[in-house]
Motif scaffolding. Structure first.
Motif, PDB file in Angstrom:
ATOM      1  N   ASN A   1       0.788  -1.352  -0.137  1.00 32.99           N
ATOM      2  CA  ASN A   1      -0.031  -0.165   0.059  1.00 32.99           C
ATOM      3  C   ASN A   1       0.795   1.117   0.023  1.00 32.99           C
ATOM      4  N   THR A   2       1.933   1.208  -0.876  1.00 29.17           N
ATOM      5  CA  THR A   2       2.851   2.339  -0.950  1.00 29.17           C
ATOM      6  C   THR A   2       3.041   2.827  -2.075  1.00 29.17           C
ATOM      7  N   ALA A   3       3.319   4.365  -2.342  1.00 24.90           N
ATOM      8  CA  ALA A   3       3.642   4.562  -3.720  1.00 24.90           C
ATOM      9  C   ALA A   3       5.154   5.410  -3.385  1.00 24.90           C
ATOM     10  N   HIS A   4       5.983   5.512  -4.372  1.00 27.59           N
ATOM     11  CA  HIS A   4       7.071   6.456  -4.143  1.00 27.59           C
ATOM     12  C   HIS A   4       7.465   7.427  -5.363  1.00 27.59           C
ATOM     13  N   LEU A   5       8.024   8.387  -5.052  1.00 24.52           N
ATOM     14  CA  LEU A   5       8.402   9.494  -6.101  1.00 24.52           C
ATOM     15  C   LEU A   5       9.914   9.580  -5.719  1.00 24.52           C
ATOM     16  N   GLN A   6      10.889   9.053  -6.543  1.00 23.73           N
ATOM     17  CA  GLN A   6      12.333   9.157  -6.550  1.00 23.73           C
ATOM     18  C   GLN A   6      12.645  10.120  -7.301  1.00 23.73           C
ATOM     19  N   MET A   7      13.153  11.300  -6.572  1.00 24.66           N
ATOM     20  CA  MET A   7      13.655  12.425  -7.193  1.00 24.66           C
ATOM     21  C   MET A   7      15.373  12.640  -7.340  1.00 24.66           C
ATOM     22  N   LYS A   8      15.803  12.702  -8.503  1.00 24.05           N
ATOM     23  CA  LYS A   8      17.234  13.137  -8.525  1.00 24.05           C
ATOM     24  C   LYS A   8      17.449  14.314  -9.507  1.00 24.05           C
ATOM     25  N   SER A   9      18.650  14.808  -9.367  1.00 19.89           N
ATOM     26  CA  SER A   9      19.225  16.038  -9.982  1.00 19.89           C
ATOM     27  C   SER A   9      18.161  17.009  -9.694  1.00 19.89           C
ATOM     28  N   LEU A  10      17.846  17.281  -8.595  1.00 18.55           N
ATOM     29  CA  LEU A  10      16.894  18.243  -8.097  1.00 18.55           C
ATOM     30  C   LEU A  10      17.359  19.752  -8.357  1.00 18.55           C
ATOM     31  N   LYS A  11      16.413  20.657  -8.739  1.00 18.53           N
ATOM     32  CA  LYS A  11      16.629  21.873  -9.101  1.00 18.53           C
ATOM     33  C   LYS A  11      15.831  22.804  -8.059  1.00 18.53           C
ATOM     34  N   PRO A  12      16.237  24.259  -8.117  1.00 20.79           N
ATOM     35  CA  PRO A  12      15.418  25.169  -7.272  1.00 20.79           C
ATOM     36  C   PRO A  12      14.278  25.072  -7.757  1.00 20.79           C
ATOM     37  N   GLU A  13      13.628  24.932  -9.199  1.00 18.93           N
ATOM     38  CA  GLU A  13      12.399  25.227  -9.503  1.00 18.93           C
ATOM     39  C   GLU A  13      11.544  23.931  -8.862  1.00 18.93           C
ATOM     40  N   ASP A  14      12.244  22.875  -8.515  1.00 22.29           N
ATOM     41  CA  ASP A  14      11.408  21.662  -8.026  1.00 22.29           C
ATOM     42  C   ASP A  14      10.686  22.088  -6.529  1.00 22.29           C
ATOM     43  N   THR A  15      11.127  23.192  -5.868  1.00 24.29           N
ATOM     44  CA  THR A  15      10.699  23.552  -4.859  1.00 24.29           C
ATOM     45  C   THR A  15       9.313  23.792  -4.680  1.00 24.29           C
ATOM     46  N   ALA A  16       8.666  23.270  -3.843  1.00 19.30           N
ATOM     47  CA  ALA A  16       7.119  23.116  -3.755  1.00 19.30           C
ATOM     48  C   ALA A  16       6.527  21.949  -2.488  1.00 19.30           C
ATOM     49  N   VAL A  17       5.620  22.206  -2.296  1.00 16.68           N
ATOM     50  CA  VAL A  17       4.737  21.214  -1.555  1.00 16.68           C
ATOM     51  C   VAL A  17       4.301  20.128  -2.552  1.00 16.68           C
ATOM     52  N   TYR A  18       4.470  18.894  -2.014  1.00 22.66           N
ATOM     53  CA  TYR A  18       4.427  17.723  -2.814  1.00 22.66           C
ATOM     54  C   TYR A  18       3.409  17.109  -2.317  1.00 22.66           C
ATOM     55  N   TYR A  19       2.122  16.682  -3.076  1.00 19.17           N
ATOM     56  CA  TYR A  19       0.885  15.992  -2.684  1.00 19.17           C
ATOM     57  C   TYR A  19       0.874  14.740  -3.215  1.00 19.17           C
ATOM     58  N   CYS A  20       0.481  13.553  -2.732  1.00 21.76           N
ATOM     59  CA  CYS A  20       0.024  12.276  -3.541  1.00 21.76           C
ATOM     60  C   CYS A  20      -1.386  12.312  -3.497  1.00 21.76           C
ATOM     61  N   GLY A  21      -2.090  11.826  -4.484  1.00 24.79           N
ATOM     62  CA  GLY A  21      -3.571  11.852  -4.750  1.00 24.79           C
ATOM     63  C   GLY A  21      -4.052  10.387  -5.062  1.00 24.79           C
ATOM     64  N   ALA A  22      -5.095   9.918  -4.995  1.00 25.82           N
ATOM     65  CA  ALA A  22      -5.596   8.799  -5.512  1.00 25.82           C
ATOM     66  C   ALA A  22      -6.783   9.114  -6.376  1.00 25.82           C
ATOM     67  N   LEU A  23      -6.632   8.517  -7.703  1.00 27.93           N
ATOM     68  CA  LEU A  23      -7.527   8.766  -8.871  1.00 27.93           C
ATOM     69  C   LEU A  23      -8.177   7.303  -8.975  1.00 27.93           C
ATOM     70  N   ARG A  24      -9.528   7.256  -8.984  1.00 23.77           N
ATOM     71  CA  ARG A  24     -10.126   5.963  -9.471  1.00 23.77           C
ATOM     72  C   ARG A  24      -9.727   5.346 -10.858  1.00 23.77           C
ATOM     73  N   ARG A  25      -9.490   4.091 -10.576  1.00 20.24           N
ATOM     74  CA  ARG A  25      -8.716   3.590 -11.777  1.00 20.24           C
ATOM     75  C   ARG A  25      -9.576   3.471 -13.092  1.00 20.24           C
ATOM     76  N   THR A  26     -10.937   3.910 -12.924  1.00 23.42           N
ATOM     77  CA  THR A  26     -11.737   4.070 -14.203  1.00 23.42           C
ATOM     78  C   THR A  26     -11.364   5.180 -14.963  1.00 23.42           C
ATOM     79  N   TYR A  27     -10.693   6.132 -14.551  1.00 23.40           N
ATOM     80  CA  TYR A  27     -10.322   7.402 -15.307  1.00 23.40           C
ATOM     81  C   TYR A  27      -9.359   6.970 -16.200  1.00 23.40           C
ATOM     82  N   ILE A  28      -9.299   7.199 -17.665  1.00 21.78           N
ATOM     83  CA  ILE A  28      -8.298   7.124 -18.700  1.00 21.78           C
ATOM     84  C   ILE A  28      -7.226   8.007 -18.434  1.00 21.78           C
ATOM     85  N   GLN A  29      -6.095   7.727 -18.960  1.00 19.39           N
ATOM     86  CA  GLN A  29      -4.944   8.396 -18.707  1.00 19.39           C
ATOM     87  C   GLN A  29      -4.866   9.947 -19.030  1.00 19.39           C
TER      88      GLN A  29
END
Length: 126
Positions: free
Chosen positions: A76-104
């Motif tokens: 029951n986990t998901a991850h976001l591996q972030m490399k080569s980070l830049k100052p413009e990546d600065t933000a609050v990061y949120y994870c969200g769940a989207l019902r699987r029925t939605y298309i890409q």
């Protein structure tokens, strides 16, 4: 499903961080998981999304080649591996769940996500 994001912090330019999104409940596998970020004064934007079964993923152009999204439905986990980070990546990061029925094509719309984690701050210093 309740989501809890963690793993943010302060890192120098070029550094790495690994964000985690831990979910409670037995239906984690019924949802695609997306990572969004929101910087001060800006709208929430999609960073990456992974399908319910992990077979498909999407990345914003700004993070392609630097970020990798993954999930483990057994844990029951998901991850976001972030490399080569830049100052413009600065933000609050949120994870969200989207019902699987939605298309890409729907993955980028935060209004369609049913559940959200509380956010974790990522700060990249120059």
């Amino acid at each position: 499903v309740q989501l809890q994001a963690s793993g943010g912090g302060l890192v120098q330019t070029g550094g790495s961080l690994r964000l985690s999104c831990a979910a409670s409940g037995r239906t984690f596998g019924s949802y695609a998981i997306g990572w969004f970020r929101q910087a001060p004064g800006k709208e929430r934007e999609l960073v990456a999304t992974i399908s319910w079964n992990g077979r498909s993923s999407y990345y914003a152009d700004s993070v392609k080649g630097r970020f990798t999204i993954s999930r483990d439905n057994a844990k029951n986990t998901a991850h976001l591996q972030m490399k080569s980070l830049k100052p413009e990546d600065t933000a609050v990061y949120y994870c969200g769940a989207l019902r699987r029925t939605y298309i890409q094509s729907a993955w980028s719309d935060p209004r369609l996500y049913t559940y959200w984690g509380q956010g974790t701050q990522v700060t990249v210093s120059s």
